[in-house]
Design an enzyme around this catalytic site. Structure first.
Site, PDB file in Angstrom:
ATOM      1  N   THR A 131      -1.211  -7.825  -6.126  1.00  0.00           N
ATOM      2  CA  THR A 131      -2.169  -7.018  -7.326  1.00  0.00           C
ATOM      3  C   THR A 131      -2.501  -7.972  -8.414  1.00  0.00           C
ATOM      4  O   THR A 131      -3.195  -7.489  -9.254  1.00  0.00           O
ATOM      5  CB  THR A 131      -1.238  -5.872  -7.784  1.00  0.00           C
ATOM      6  OG1 THR A 131      -0.003  -6.275  -8.124  1.00  0.00           O
ATOM      7  CG2 THR A 131      -1.280  -4.705  -6.552  1.00  0.00           C
ATOM      8  N   PHE A 191       0.794  -1.221   0.142  1.00  0.00           N
ATOM      9  CA  PHE A 191       0.049   0.043   0.019  1.00  0.00           C
ATOM     10  C   PHE A 191       0.712   1.339  -0.164  1.00  0.00           C
ATOM     11  O   PHE A 191       0.397   2.490   0.489  1.00  0.00           O
ATOM     12  CB  PHE A 191      -1.070  -0.234   1.241  1.00  0.00           C
ATOM     13  CG  PHE A 191      -1.630  -1.300   1.448  1.00  0.00           C
ATOM     14  CD1 PHE A 191      -2.424  -1.984   0.354  1.00  0.00           C
ATOM     15  CD2 PHE A 191      -1.311  -1.977   2.515  1.00  0.00           C
ATOM     16  CE1 PHE A 191      -3.088  -3.002   0.665  1.00  0.00           C
ATOM     17  CE2 PHE A 191      -1.950  -3.347   2.699  1.00  0.00           C
ATOM     18  CZ  PHE A 191      -2.759  -3.776   1.675  1.00  0.00           C
ATOM     19  N   GLU A 220      -5.422   2.468  -7.224  1.00  0.00           N
ATOM     20  CA  GLU A 220      -5.789   3.810  -6.328  1.00  0.00           C
ATOM     21  C   GLU A 220      -7.069   4.343  -6.736  1.00  0.00           C
ATOM     22  O   GLU A 220      -7.657   5.010  -5.803  1.00  0.00           O
ATOM     23  CB  GLU A 220      -4.485   4.813  -6.543  1.00  0.00           C
ATOM     24  CG  GLU A 220      -3.334   3.993  -5.463  1.00  0.00           C
ATOM     25  CD  GLU A 220      -2.197   4.653  -5.906  1.00  0.00           C
ATOM     26  OE1 GLU A 220      -1.234   5.144  -5.290  1.00  0.00           O
ATOM     27  OE2 GLU A 220      -1.659   4.712  -7.379  1.00  0.00           O
ATOM     28  N   GLY A 236       2.066   0.295 -12.806  1.00  0.00           N
ATOM     29  CA  GLY A 236       2.457  -1.192 -13.027  1.00  0.00           C
ATOM     30  C   GLY A 236       2.077  -1.671 -14.365  1.00  0.00           C
ATOM     31  O   GLY A 236       3.000  -1.954 -15.262  1.00  0.00           O
TER      32      GLY A 236
END
Length: 708
Positions: free
Chosen positions: A478, A249, A674, A519
């Site tokens: 993720t 995070f 996010e 990413g």
């Protein structure tokens, strides 16, 4: 990204490649990396907030059986360039904050190291400290630029004129607290020094130091770049691995002091690995936090809801040791149109540990203020809050004037309203009650920008009938292991089982860290280019050992556009008239995320962000004891620092409107890590107002604030 839809991997639901390893407990995290005969570290930390170390007596610790070394500023190896003050540790007697690492004990076991650390006696000369955040702090300052590299202040038009011309205004203060990340995997590191032989055409040229690190890191390439100047080493002398990370995070985005502490301790014990894993309590001291904010937000609007003025003035905390200036005003500069606009950022310097990235840094606290203020304006105007947002949706970026590469916020709001049953919402507060519970609905918009990243590369090599794809990316849970494999398979036009992905090691091509929701589109672009270069060079029948590289590619024309992801959050709550307890009964997010690579992992990312938003809205707050002589977080464990549990998240759903955006690169994907959190607390707070008629402007929304 053009592939045959009959055989395409991208866009398909895929189970995580790393899933079986994780559920069976066989995925090796940093602390579990195999090492022979390791030693264990426990830190010595300051018990004062500011001052100097007068003396350290480690004799009792050194005398304890099993103790191998006691590291302090008196025997610590010297660091070179002071490029990062957070990492420049044990180089002086200075103490900058409570809980700062001032040394370490290294022993044969963790238990011996911890006991020995308790035997070390430290004497201090204390200095006057200041840990109390207050917006009127006499030393507050303009940082010049904020973390994204843009100016701390902005101004367009004349705000006072815009407010004077307004039929309705809002002028309120919103506040967010200190928060701590607390991923399931605590920060952990293994460091080992050895000697590397240098061979030349004439034989052995000599030896040089070599450092091997296993770290829980969001980006090994970036970590190595930060460590090199401090240690005075070349890139080839430092090897860092981090194949699996148990949540982060943002807290593991850059190396913190515990990495350098372990590296320095291991330097005193060449040839032997030193291991250190923080305790849960230590996670609240020296690995960063979300800073606290005080935000004055003003809006002016004509009678029809058209905005005439927007101002956003932010005061936020900063460590004196190292500044971290969040981009709290960023979304305010871009989300809504108004002719008169002004934002400012001021930092309050305190004797506390440095802050760091925490999911959606800046945008998260800033959008809580903005989206709550918009709801307050809608109430004053007697206008539906969705309609107010639609009337102020800009045709071009309000600050730069650039057109948007894609902008589907309106579609998200409208589709979300349909799915959520927004037409059932009662505009009048306290209009719906079920027994002791008042019920209400709220909405908030969401946006998150594309971040600029340094060059990212990937490689493709053909070995033993498989395509080995390498990139120094990181998977924090993720789904990077899975989605990068899907992207590579389509780009190479082979089944996924023919692709072997390698990530999380500095021997692999350099990659930007897993942060800023970059990413998938950044790493994915590099993988696609490497795959195309491979096929162009070797065709469909490569030979053993054939290899090619490629760098992430973004169209030159992307510079002409404003690039953002968008979304809308809808919340339904019920509030007890007896206790003030808040239950989020439903939460829906609808997003404009570009192309979705894997629906399963994308849904997980969205829901994860929304759950973290519920947690921040209802529970999370780190209490800093600002009395003289203290300066520590008092609720530094899960008994005192509450996070959302299963009962807090009964019905959380994510939907998306898929419009691939080629300006984000050849994958067409935008960031999703996010966008799922940024508007959630405001949507919940707006729903609480709709239920109760009480406006809460400070996070978290605890029962005491609803019954006082």
């Amino acid at each position: 990204m053009t592939t045959d839809p009959k055989t395409a991997s991208v866009g398909q639901d895929r189970v995580r490649i790393d899933g079986p390893l994780k559920v069976t407990g066989t995925a090796p995290y940093a602390f579990e990396q195999p090492t022979e005969n390791p030693a264990y570290l426990f830190p010595l930390t300051s018990t004062i907030t500011r001052g100097k170390i007068r003396a350290i007596d480690a004799s009792a610790a050194r005398a304890l059986s099993g103790v191998l070394e006691v590291l302090t500023h008196e025997n610590a190896p010297k660091l070179l360039a002071k490029t990062d003050t957070e990492l420049y540790i044990l180089q002086s007697r200075d103490v900058h904050y409570f809980g700062e690492n001032i040394g370490a004990v290294v022993a044969e076991t963790q238990e011996i190291a911890r006991h020995a650390a308790s035997l070390v006696r430290v004497e201090y000369d204390t200095e006057q400290e200041d840990t109390r955040f207050r917006p009127e702090h006499p030393e507050r300052y303009n940082p010049g630029k904020i973390n994204t590299g843009i100016p701390a202040d902005s101004k367009q038009g004349n705000v006072e004129q815009g407010l004077a011309e307004a039929a309705v205004t809002v002028d309120e203060v919103y506040a967010t607290p200190y928060e701590h990340h607390n991923p399931m995997e605590m920060h952990s590191v293994i460091a080992e020094w050895d000697r590397e032989r240098l061979d030349g055409v004439l034989g052995v040229l000599g030896e040089r130091p070599h450092l091997r690190i296993h770290d829980a890191s969001q980006g090994v390439s970036y970590e190595r770049l930060m460590l090199l100047p401090l240690l005075g080493l070349l890139p080839q002398q430092v090897e860092i691995s981090s194949p699996y990370v148990g949540g982060a995070f943002g807290s593991k985005g850059i190396p913190h002091a515990q990495v350098m502490l372990t590296v320095l301790a291991a330097r005193l014990m060449p040839g032997r690995a030193v291991k250190y894993m923080l305790s849960r309590q230590q996670m609240f001291r020296s690995v960063g936090h979300r800073l606290t904010t005080h935000q004055r937000f003003r809006l002016g609007a004509a009678a029809d809801g058209t905005l005439t003025a927007i101002t956003h003035d932010v005061q936020q905390s900063s460590s004196r040791l190292k500044q971290f200036a969040e981009q709290t005003v960023n979304a305010t500069r871009h989300l809504y149109a108004a002719p008169h606009r002004e934002t400012s950022t001021r930092m309050v310097p305190l004797d506390i540990g440095p802050a760091t990235f925490m999911r959606a840094p800046g945008e998260f606290p800033g959008m809580f203020a903005q989206e709550t203020a918009m709801d307050e304006l809608a109430v004053k105007l007697g206008l539906d809050p969705i309609e107010l947002r639609l009337r102020n949706k800009p045709d071009t970026d309000p600050e730069s004037g650039k057109p948007h590469s894609s902008h589907h916020l309106g579609e998200c709001l409208k589709e979300g309203a349909r799915l959520f049953g927004w037409e059932k919402r009662q505009a009048q507060p306290r209009a719906r009650q079920e027994g002791e519970w008042l019920c209400g609905m709220g909405v908030a918009a969401a946006t998150y920008p594309r971040q600029m990243t340094p060059p990212t590369k990937a490689s493709v090599a053909f070995r033993e009938g498989k395509y080995h794809v390498g990139i120094a990316a990181a998977d924090l849970g993720t789904g990077a292991w899975t989605v990068l494999t899907q992207i590579a398979a389509d780009a190479l036009k082979v089944p996924e089982e023919d692709v072997v992905l390698h990530i999380g090691h500095t021997d692999l091509p350099l990659a930007f860290l897993a942060g800023g929701s970059t990413g998938t589109y950044n790493w994915g672009s590099a993988v696609m280019v490497a795959a195309v270069n491979f096929r162009d060079r070797y065709g469909l029948t490569p030979a053993e050992g054939d290899e090619a590289e490629g760098s992430a590619f973004f169209p030159d024309e992307a510079k002409k556009y404003m690039l953002d992801a968008y979304g809308a959050h809808f919340a339904e709550v019920k509030v007890s008239t007896v206790t003030g307890e808040v239950h989020v009964t439903r939460l829906l997010g609808v997003y404009d995320p570009g192309r979705i690579i894997n629906p399963r992992t994308a849904n997980s990312q969205f829901i994860g962000g929304m759950t973290m938003g519920i947690s921040a809205a209802l529970h999370e707050e780190s209490y800093l004891d600002s009395r003289p002589g203290y300066g520590h977080v008092v609720n530094s464990d899960f008994a005192g620092y509450h996070i959302a549990a299963n009962a807090d998240v009964p019905d959380v759903q994510a939907r998306w409107i898929e419009h691939p955006d080629p300006m984000f690169g050849p994958t067409g994907a935008k960031g999703i890590g996010e966008i799922g959190i940024v508007g959630v607390p405001a949507a919940i707070g707006n729903a609480i107002y709709n239920a109760t008629g009480k406006r809460l402007r400070e996070l978290p929304f605890t029962p005491a604030k609803l019954v006082e």
